[in-house]
Design a protein around this motif. Structure first.
Motif, mmCIF file in Angstrom:
data_model
loop_
_atom_site.group_PDB
_atom_site.id
_atom_site.type_symbol
_atom_site.label_atom_id
_atom_site.label_comp_id
_atom_site.label_asym_id
_atom_site.label_seq_id
_atom_site.Cartn_x
_atom_site.Cartn_y
_atom_site.Cartn_z
ATOM 1 N N CYS A 2 3.356 -5.353 3.274
ATOM 2 C CA CYS A 2 4.133 -6.028 2.223
ATOM 3 C C CYS A 2 5.218 -6.962 2.742
ATOM 4 C CB CYS A 2 4.741 -5.012 1.274
ATOM 5 S SG CYS A 2 6.055 -4.064 2.036
ATOM 6 N N ASN A 59 0.814 -1.194 0.000
ATOM 7 C CA ASN A 59 0.000 0.000 0.000
ATOM 8 C C ASN A 59 0.856 1.256 0.000
ATOM 9 O OD1 ASN A 59 -1.905 1.966 0.389
ATOM 10 N ND2 ASN A 59 -3.101 0.803 1.839
ATOM 11 N N CYS A 60 1.543 1.508 1.097
ATOM 12 C CA CYS A 60 2.198 2.811 1.251
ATOM 13 C C CYS A 60 3.464 2.946 0.430
ATOM 14 C CB CYS A 60 2.522 3.023 2.723
ATOM 15 S SG CYS A 60 3.812 1.893 3.300
ATOM 16 N N LEU A 61 4.150 1.845 0.195
ATOM 17 C CA LEU A 61 5.439 1.821 -0.495
ATOM 18 C C LEU A 61 6.506 2.632 0.215
ATOM 19 C CD1 LEU A 61 4.313 1.969 -4.230
ATOM 20 C CD2 LEU A 61 4.584 0.011 -2.716
ATOM 21 N N CYS A 105 8.718 -3.411 -0.027
ATOM 22 C CA CYS A 105 8.832 -2.073 -0.607
ATOM 23 C C CYS A 105 10.161 -1.405 -0.300
ATOM 24 C CB CYS A 105 7.666 -1.181 -0.165
ATOM 25 S SG CYS A 105 7.652 -0.830 1.597
ATOM 26 N N CYS A 113 2.925 1.023 6.215
ATOM 27 C CA CYS A 113 1.613 0.377 6.330
ATOM 28 C C CYS A 113 1.727 -1.057 6.838
ATOM 29 C CB CYS A 113 0.865 0.409 5.002
ATOM 30 S SG CYS A 113 1.440 -0.783 3.793
ATOM 31 N N GLY A 114 2.878 -1.679 6.599
ATOM 32 C CA GLY A 114 3.107 -3.010 7.148
ATOM 33 C C GLY A 114 2.517 -4.157 6.348
#
Ligand code: FES
Lengths: 218, 250
Positions: free
Chosen positions: B72, B63-65, B84, B69-70
């Motif tokens: 990945c 999500n955040c890259l 990411c 966001c946690g």
């Protein structure tokens, strides 16, 4: 949500007891055992004197079972149960403390087996009246001598790591700095115990008494 | 496509929770500052394996890259980390990408991390301030506490600390370091402290703090550099104090 009395689960208490029992009484007994046995570094008769003093303590059987045998059986038995609940991944994550985690299990097992043999040969077969000559006799066998050295080192290592674990796991060493200090303390204990333990075993095997001069000093 | 530098990526794929896992290899055109998520996006754009076989895009979460966001977390070249922030130029090739192994796979690299969220619920990792009337302002938090709390508040529930923990496995319900660190965070807060005992009670239950065996992998794997071992020690102390003195002095 009820803010009522705390009732921790039995497994929590057992696990805490496992951790504590490794330090007292098991670790404390190990220290006492090495201390008493180092009498042999002075002389065979001095060793016999010390061990006779211990062999004739009042309430001996009770003391042995309550403070030595049962705690070791519990610590070892529950330790195996803990081992089975974990899955070592040290090959994937070869980090130092992960190695210690893995070693702690193997040294514990070696120590447990070794202690069983040691108690059987030196406590059971001797009817609790082991003497210098009997131990020296056993140590003349190279296999027994080798197993004794391995056992002493595994036990010492296990105690050293255990002290570090204990201090971390009870939150007595809570900061990273304190945990590092606890690790150093554990390392010192492991090394000193191994060293003294090996000296004792060597003393029996080679009839070598480095502190014999104490007896002739005025 | 011009024959430039290539990036070789191997992805462990699994069509559904019930299907067997298999590996697929991809050759992607190299680009500057490529990370693993970009590799997965490139595959989605052109889902053809290295042998030229048509396949479907790889399923994954992100999500955040930017590592906040946690979502990945994956096992990349054998190590649990955030995709990411896993830069291709710093990775050995072929880059092996696998889903986290401690959580059920939904599809490919997408795993179900519900266990962590359930654990957070079990330990009440929040501060209850809802009521039928205005409770007014909360107590002030000293800068000293703020300084300790902030690093703990950075937890992104990625699951890396569970993934690397030898004690987290199907033999027990150990909740993992992140959860205990959250207990510490909320017990530290002056309003949260009102429910400290309940949190500690949960921590002494099944899968609780007792299962920590001090391998200390968690703190090494944490992408947010949270002092997890300090949190574990602190919660351990709170727990035995409550267990011991709870019935003695109430
Ligand atoms: S995409 Fe959010 S942490 Fe990686």
């Amino acid at each position: 949500m009820s803010a009522t009395a705390t009732r921790p689960e039995t497994s929590y208490l057992l696990r805490k007891l496992h951790s504590l029992s490794g330090i007292v009484p098991v670790g404390a007994f190990l220290a006492e055992h090495f201390w008493s046995n180092s009498s042999v570094l002075v002389s065979g008769p001095k060793y016999d004197e010390t061990s006779q003093g211990l062999q004739t303590i009042p309430f001996r059987l009770f003391v042995e079972w309550a403070f030595i045998f049962l705690p070791i059986l519990f610590h070892g038995g529950y330790g195996i149960y803990i081992w089975l609940r974990g899955e070592s991944n040290v090959t994937q994550y070869p980090w130092m403390k992960n190695w210690l985690y893995t070693f702690q299990r193997y040294t514990g097992l070696v120590a447990f087996v070794y202690i069983g043999w040691h108690v059987y040969t030196q406590r059971w077969l001797t009817h609790g009246m082991s003497t210098y000559s009997e131990v020296a006799q056993q140590m003349r066998n190279p296999w027994a001598f080798g197993f004794m050295v391995v056992g002493v080192v595994a036990t010492s290592f296990h105690l050293g790591v255990g002290i570090w674990n204990f201090l971390c796991k009870w939150g007595l060493a809570a900061t990273v700095r304190a945990q590092r200090a606890a690790g150093q303390l554990g390392a010192v204990v492991g090394i000193v115990f191994s060293f003294v333990g090996i000296l004792i075993v060597v003393s029996f095997r080679y009839n070598w008494h480095p502190f014999a001069s104490y007896l002739t000093q005025k | 496509m011009a024959e430039g530098k290539q990036v070789i990526v191997k992805v462990k794929r699994q069509a559904s929770p019930k299907d067997a896992a298999r590996w697929e290899e991809f050759a992607l055109p190299w680009r500057p500052s490529m990370n693993v998520i970009i590799c997965l996006r490139d595959i989605a754009e052109h889902p053809v394996t290295r042998e030229g076989k048509q396949t479907n895009p790889v399923s994954y979460d992100s999500n955040c890259l930017e590592e906040v966001c946690g979502s990945c977390a994956m096992v990349i070249n054998g190590k649990a980390r955030m995709a990411c922030s896993a830069l291709v130029d710093q990775l050995e090739q072929p880059i092996r990408i696998e889903p986290l192994s401690k959580f059920p796979v939904i599809r490919d690299l997408t795993v179900d991390r519900q266990f962590m969220f359930d654990s957070l619920k079990r330990v009440k990792a929040w501060i209850p301030i809802d009521g039928t009337y205005n409770l007014g302002e909360g107590p002030r938090v000293s800068p000293e506490v703020q300084e300790k709390a902030y690093p703990l508040s950075r937890c992104i529930t990625c699951g890396n600390c569970l993934e690397v923990c030898p004690q987290v496995n199907e033999n027990n319900n150990f909740m993992g370091a992140a959860i205990f660190s959250q207990v510490r965070l909320f017990n530290m807060h002056p309003t949260g402290a009102m429910h400290a005992k309940e949190r500690i009670e949960a921590v002494m239950g099944d899968g609780g703090i007792e299962d920590c065996a001090n391998a200390q992998n968690c703190v090494k794997a944490c992408p947010k550099e949270i002092p997890l071992t300090e949190s574990l020690a602190e919660i351990n102390r709170q727990a035995w104090k409550q267990a011991l003195f709870g019935w003695l002095v109430g």
